[in-house]
Structure formats: C-alpha cells, structure tokens
Design an enzyme around this catalytic site. Structure first.
Site, PDB file in Angstrom:
ATOM      1  CG  HIS A  85      -2.563  60.178  57.021  1.00 38.02           C
ATOM      2  ND1 HIS A  85      -3.932  60.058  57.054  1.00 38.02           N
ATOM      3  CD2 HIS A  85      -2.262  61.391  57.556  1.00 38.02           C
ATOM      4  CE1 HIS A  85      -4.446  61.164  57.589  1.00 38.02           C
ATOM      5  NE2 HIS A  85      -3.468  61.975  57.913  1.00 38.02           N
ATOM      6  CB  CYS A  90      -1.005  63.159  60.891  1.00 36.12           C
ATOM      7  SG  CYS A  90      -2.192  64.142  59.972  1.00 36.12           S
TER       8      CYS A  90
HETATM    9  N1  LIG Z   1      -7.215  63.724  63.531  1.00 38.41           N
HETATM   10  C1  LIG Z   1      -5.915  63.698  63.264  1.00 38.41           C
HETATM   11  O1  LIG Z   1      -5.385  62.734  62.702  1.00 38.41           O
HETATM   12  C2  LIG Z   1      -5.045  64.830  63.635  1.00 38.41           C
HETATM   13  C3  LIG Z   1      -3.707  64.678  63.447  1.00 38.41           C
HETATM   14  C4  LIG Z   1      -2.856  65.705  63.809  1.00 38.41           C
HETATM   15  C5  LIG Z   1      -3.389  66.844  64.335  1.00 38.41           C
HETATM   16  N2  LIG Z   1      -4.726  66.991  64.517  1.00 38.41           N
HETATM   17  C6  LIG Z   1      -5.216  68.218  65.115  1.00 38.41           C
HETATM   18  O2  LIG Z   1      -5.824  67.940  66.353  1.00 38.41           O
HETATM   19  C7  LIG Z   1      -6.891  68.858  66.604  1.00 38.41           C
HETATM   20  C8  LIG Z   1      -8.183  68.114  66.923  1.00 38.41           C
HETATM   21  O3  LIG Z   1      -8.465  67.194  65.906  1.00 38.41           O
HETATM   22  P1  LIG Z   1      -9.581  66.060  66.061  1.00 38.41           P
HETATM   23  O4  LIG Z   1      -9.407  65.209  64.878  1.00 38.41           O
HETATM   24  O5  LIG Z   1      -9.555  65.429  67.406  1.00 38.41           O
HETATM   25  O6  LIG Z   1     -10.944  66.929  65.933  1.00 38.41           O
HETATM   26  P2  LIG Z   1     -12.411  66.623  66.464  1.00 38.41           P
HETATM   27  O7  LIG Z   1     -12.683  65.164  66.541  1.00 38.41           O
HETATM   28  O8  LIG Z   1     -13.308  67.472  65.639  1.00 38.41           O
HETATM   29  O9  LIG Z   1     -12.409  67.175  67.985  1.00 38.41           O
HETATM   30  C9  LIG Z   1     -12.246  68.539  68.262  1.00 38.41           C
HETATM   31  C10 LIG Z   1     -12.058  68.729  69.760  1.00 38.41           C
HETATM   32  O10 LIG Z   1     -11.774  70.107  70.010  1.00 38.41           O
HETATM   33  C11 LIG Z   1     -12.716  70.640  70.926  1.00 38.41           C
HETATM   34  N3  LIG Z   1     -13.010  72.029  70.626  1.00 38.41           N
HETATM   35  C12 LIG Z   1     -13.447  72.548  69.458  1.00 38.41           C
HETATM   36  N4  LIG Z   1     -13.623  73.894  69.569  1.00 38.41           N
HETATM   37  C13 LIG Z   1     -13.284  74.208  70.843  1.00 38.41           C
HETATM   38  C14 LIG Z   1     -13.257  75.426  71.572  1.00 38.41           C
HETATM   39  N5  LIG Z   1     -13.624  76.593  71.026  1.00 38.41           N
HETATM   40  N6  LIG Z   1     -12.856  75.396  72.856  1.00 38.41           N
HETATM   41  C15 LIG Z   1     -12.499  74.228  73.442  1.00 38.41           C
HETATM   42  N7  LIG Z   1     -12.508  73.028  72.797  1.00 38.41           N
HETATM   43  C16 LIG Z   1     -12.896  73.032  71.507  1.00 38.41           C
HETATM   44  C17 LIG Z   1     -13.948  69.774  70.757  1.00 38.41           C
HETATM   45  O11 LIG Z   1     -14.729  69.868  71.919  1.00 38.41           O
HETATM   46  P3  LIG Z   1     -16.349  69.857  71.889  1.00 38.41           P
HETATM   47  O12 LIG Z   1     -16.742  68.423  72.028  1.00 38.41           O
HETATM   48  O13 LIG Z   1     -16.700  70.654  73.103  1.00 38.41           O
HETATM   49  O14 LIG Z   1     -16.789  70.495  70.629  1.00 38.41           O
HETATM   50  C18 LIG Z   1     -13.305  68.396  70.576  1.00 38.41           C
HETATM   51  O15 LIG Z   1     -12.928  67.870  71.838  1.00 38.41           O
HETATM   52  C19 LIG Z   1      -6.892  69.758  65.389  1.00 38.41           C
HETATM   53  O16 LIG Z   1      -6.076  70.871  65.673  1.00 38.41           O
HETATM   54  C20 LIG Z   1      -6.264  68.920  64.315  1.00 38.41           C
HETATM   55  O17 LIG Z   1      -5.696  69.711  63.312  1.00 38.41           O
HETATM   56  C21 LIG Z   1      -5.566  66.008  64.180  1.00 38.41           C
END
Ligand SMILES: NC(=O)c1ccc[n+]([C@@H]2O[C@H](COP(=O)([O-])OP(=O)(O)OC[C@H]3O[C@@H](n4cnc5c(N)ncnc54)[C@H](OP(=O)(O)O)[C@@H]3O)[C@@H](O)[C@H]2O)c1
Length: 361
Positions: free
Chosen positions: A251, A138
């Site tokens: 950000h 991001c």
């Molecule tokens: N937030 C941002 O601004 C941002 C920006 C760029 C990239 N990212 C990337 O995007 C990804 C997710 O971020 P987020 O902010 O959405 O995180 P989050 O709110 O913590 O959500 C995580 C998601 O991943 C799923 N998950 C976790 N472990 C899993 C597994 N073993 N198998 C299948 N599904 C699983 C969770 O499902 P459950 O509900 O089943 O646990 C949930 O749907 C990360 O790789 C992060 O680095 C985030």
C-alpha cells in the site's frame, strides 16, 4: 523489533494459525519461521473446505485442520486471519480454551479493553490484555509509526491521508482477479469483475469496504478511528480517502500533516529515520522515493518525498509518501511482533491470570 527478539530463551510455544491457507495466514507462517519464533507445535487451521490439505512449512507438508473450539486445546497463542465473522465467533472460544488471540480482522479493534497495538508505537498497551489483542488495519499500520514520531516531537493538529491500496489486501481471490483481467485486456477480451464492483485492472477504485452514513468508506473510517486509538489522541483531526489500485503488493499513502510546532523536512527525516522499522528513502533528484515494488517482501515502512506542505505557510505543515508491504508489516509481521512482545515481556497469559504484580509473570 530488537526488544522482542530474546524469545529464543523462552519455553517453546504451541501456536495456531487460523486462516492458514490464506494470503495473510501463509505469510504469518513464513514470518514465524524467518524470525525463529520458539515453536513447540504449529497448528494450521482453516475452514472445512481446506481441512486435510497441506501447507509447506520449512520443507515439510503440514496438514490443515478445520477450526473448532477444541482445536485450541493446548494452544498458547492463536494468530487469527480468517475474516471478521470467524474472529467474532471463535476468538472468545479460543480464549476459553486457554489461548491468547492476536486477531487480524476488524472484529475487536475498537472494543474497549482489547488492546489495538502497533509493535513500535504502543507496545505497553499489550500489558492489560484479557486474552484478545487486535492487530490494526494495514493502512493504519504503516501510517502511525510516522505520525507517532511527529506527535512526540512537535505535536499533531490535523492529518489528511489518501491511500493507494494493493489488491492483496483483499485476499487471494482479488490477486487472481487482477491477473485474469490483465490477461483478458492483453487478449482484447472483456474484463470481468467479481471481487470488486468494477474491473480493477488499469482502474483505481475509490471504494474499499462498505460506505457509511457519513459518506466515508469503512476502510477510510478505520484509518481515522484506529489511528486515534493507537496514538492515544482521541480528538485528532484526521481525514482519509482510500483507493484500491491495480498493484499486487504494498500500500502507498500520500500524507499531509499540520503540526502543532514548526517542523522542517530535514528534522522530519531525522525523526522518521530514528523509528524502529522505518526506512527513509528520499532523494527525488535521483528518482529515489518509496515504491510498492521495492517494499514488497520487506518488513519496513518506507517514507520519502518529505517536503514542506506549501498550503501551510508558517512551517507547521509536512507532506510525505509512505509505502509498506500490506501483507507483511500491514498484517503478518506486526502480528508476529506482538506475539514476540507478549513472550519477551511475560504477558502471554491474560493480565488477570498472571502471577505477581501487573506486568509480571
Ligand atoms: N491481505 C491483507 O493485506 C490483510 C491485511 C490486514 C488484515 N487482513 C485480514 O486478514 C483476514 C484474511 O485475509 P486474507 O487476505 O488472508 O484472505 P484470504 O487469502 O481470502 O484467506 C482467507 C482465509 O480464511 C479462511 N477462512 C475463510 N472462511 C473461514 C471459515 N468460515 N472458517 C475458517 N476459516 C475460514 C480461509 O480458509 P479456506 O482455505 O478453508 O477457505 C483462508 O485460510 C481478513 O480478516 C482480512 O481482513 C488482511
């Protein structure tokens, strides 16, 4: 991006969202709806923990299934946002089952042969994909459209960027942690840190992701290496300090650029205003500049405080401040824009499986 919009005329696609219950996954679902992406089926996938729960989509409750390799049967495009380990393990399996993956994690961004793409900067890099496309970090995402405009007009010598990153960039648990700490502070209770190594409420933390041997954090080094790759400037001199701040969404970045040719703030404003998806908000005398609260919920990158860098006396220095919603353009919106580009250009299938000359079919 206007170029990617005529998708409505295409065959509706089956799209899977992996991490559909997360901050980014839910926003991906919203962005697909907002942009009227042509969906035949939307398949919501997450871990076994949330299998069977539902996510509201356009007034309907859609059930979440556990992600397995077979879950990708019949899927055209899979938007992955469930962390690096899930992407490493399951993205190749999704491709083997016929899906093209747009991956939001850090798993594939620097992998040779896997395109790393910001929709308005290097869309042509999508052409050669072999099933996986990487969505940048991001902090990189909001920076490179501005740097690309300067690269094309006057050339880039050196960039120094300091980030002020919102807790939503860490995910749902971090948002809850900041809220809980703010309440604890107001109640005079101790602020307990679990997601971050220190309380984040009222306390910027200069540590994002792990520290590397070179003293940078991995987040800082992602900005360096991903920006070079997206800009096609492998030797660009770039440095970054990444700081987590007690902000929920968006950000902010303070950027100092040494350019090859001379550049005035007026010319930079013109260049930035001409970039699709960039909005210049720059009237400091009237307290107008990009703000995290105003960028939240928007898809654009906002830029302002554009001025000569006084430490670079020969007119080759520029300083500015840019802000963008990290969950939208920083993650979900760019991923959906890449899906739109794949459809609009006929590149949904991997390059080696497309009929006709390169770039066709
Ligand atoms: N937030 C941002 O601004 C941002 C920006 C760029 C990239 N990212 C990337 O995007 C990804 C997710 O971020 P987020 O902010 O959405 O995180 P989050 O709110 O913590 O959500 C995580 C998601 O991943 C799923 N998950 C976790 N472990 C899993 C597994 N073993 N198998 C299948 N599904 C699983 C969770 O499902 P459950 O509900 O089943 O646990 C949930 O749907 C990360 O790789 C992060 O680095 C985030």
């Amino acid at each position: 991006m206007s170029e990617a919009m005529p998708v409505a005329s295409q065959r509706p696609l089956t799209v899977a969202v992996v991490g559909a219950t997360g901050v980014v996954g839910r926003t991906m679902i919203a962005v697909l709806q907002e942009r009227a992406f042509p969906l035949a089926e939307l398949r919501l996938l997450a871990s076994g923990r949330s299998a069977g729960t539902t996510v509201p989509v356009a007034g309907r409750a859609i059930e979440v299934a556990e992600v397995t390799p077979e879950a990708f049967d019949g899927v055209d495009i899979a938007l992955f946002s469930a962390g690096t380990e899930v992407s490493r393990e399951l993205a190749p399996q999704a491709v083997a089952h016929g899906a093209t993956v747009i991956d939001n994690s850090n798993a594939w961004r620097m992998e040779p042969g896997i395109p790393l793409v910001v929709s308005q900067v290097n869309p042509d890099d999508l052409a050669a994909h072999e099933g996986i496309v990487a969505n940048p970090n991001c902090s990189t995402m909001q920076l490179v459209p501005l740097l690309a405009a300067l690269r094309d007009a006057v050339g880039l010598e050196r960039v120094v960027v300091d980030t002020y990153q919102a807790v939503s960039g860490t995910g749902a648990e971090a948002i809850a942690e900041l809220e809980t700490q703010i309440r604890a502070h107001a109640a005079g209770a101790p602020k307990v840190a679990a997601v971050y190594p220190h309380p984040i409420a009222f306390n910027p933390i200069p540590e994002i992701d792990v520290f590397l041997d070179n003293g940078y954090s991995r987040e800082e080094w992602k900005v360096v290496t991903e920006s070079r790759r997206i800009l096609h400037l492998p030797e660009l001199r770039l440095s970054c300090t990444a700081v987590r701040v007690p902000v929920f969404v968006s950000h902010s970045e303070a950027v100092h650029v040494e350019t090859r040719g001379t550049i005035t703030p007026e010319r930079a404003r013109e260049l930035f205003a001409a970039v699709p998806g960039v909005v210049v908000r720059d009237d400091p005398a009237n307290h107008v500049y990009p703000l995290a609260t105003q960028a939240a919920g928007r898809d654009e990158v906002f830029v302002g405080r554009i001025r000569r860098d006084a430490s670079q006396p020969d007119g080759r220095g520029l300083a500015f401040w840019c802000v963008s919603d990290n969950v939208r353009k920083g993650a979900a919106t760019n991923a959906v824009e890449l899906a739109e580009l794949l459809v609009a250009r006929g590149w949904v299938l991997p390059a080696s499986r497309r009929a006709g000359p390169p770039g066709g079919g």
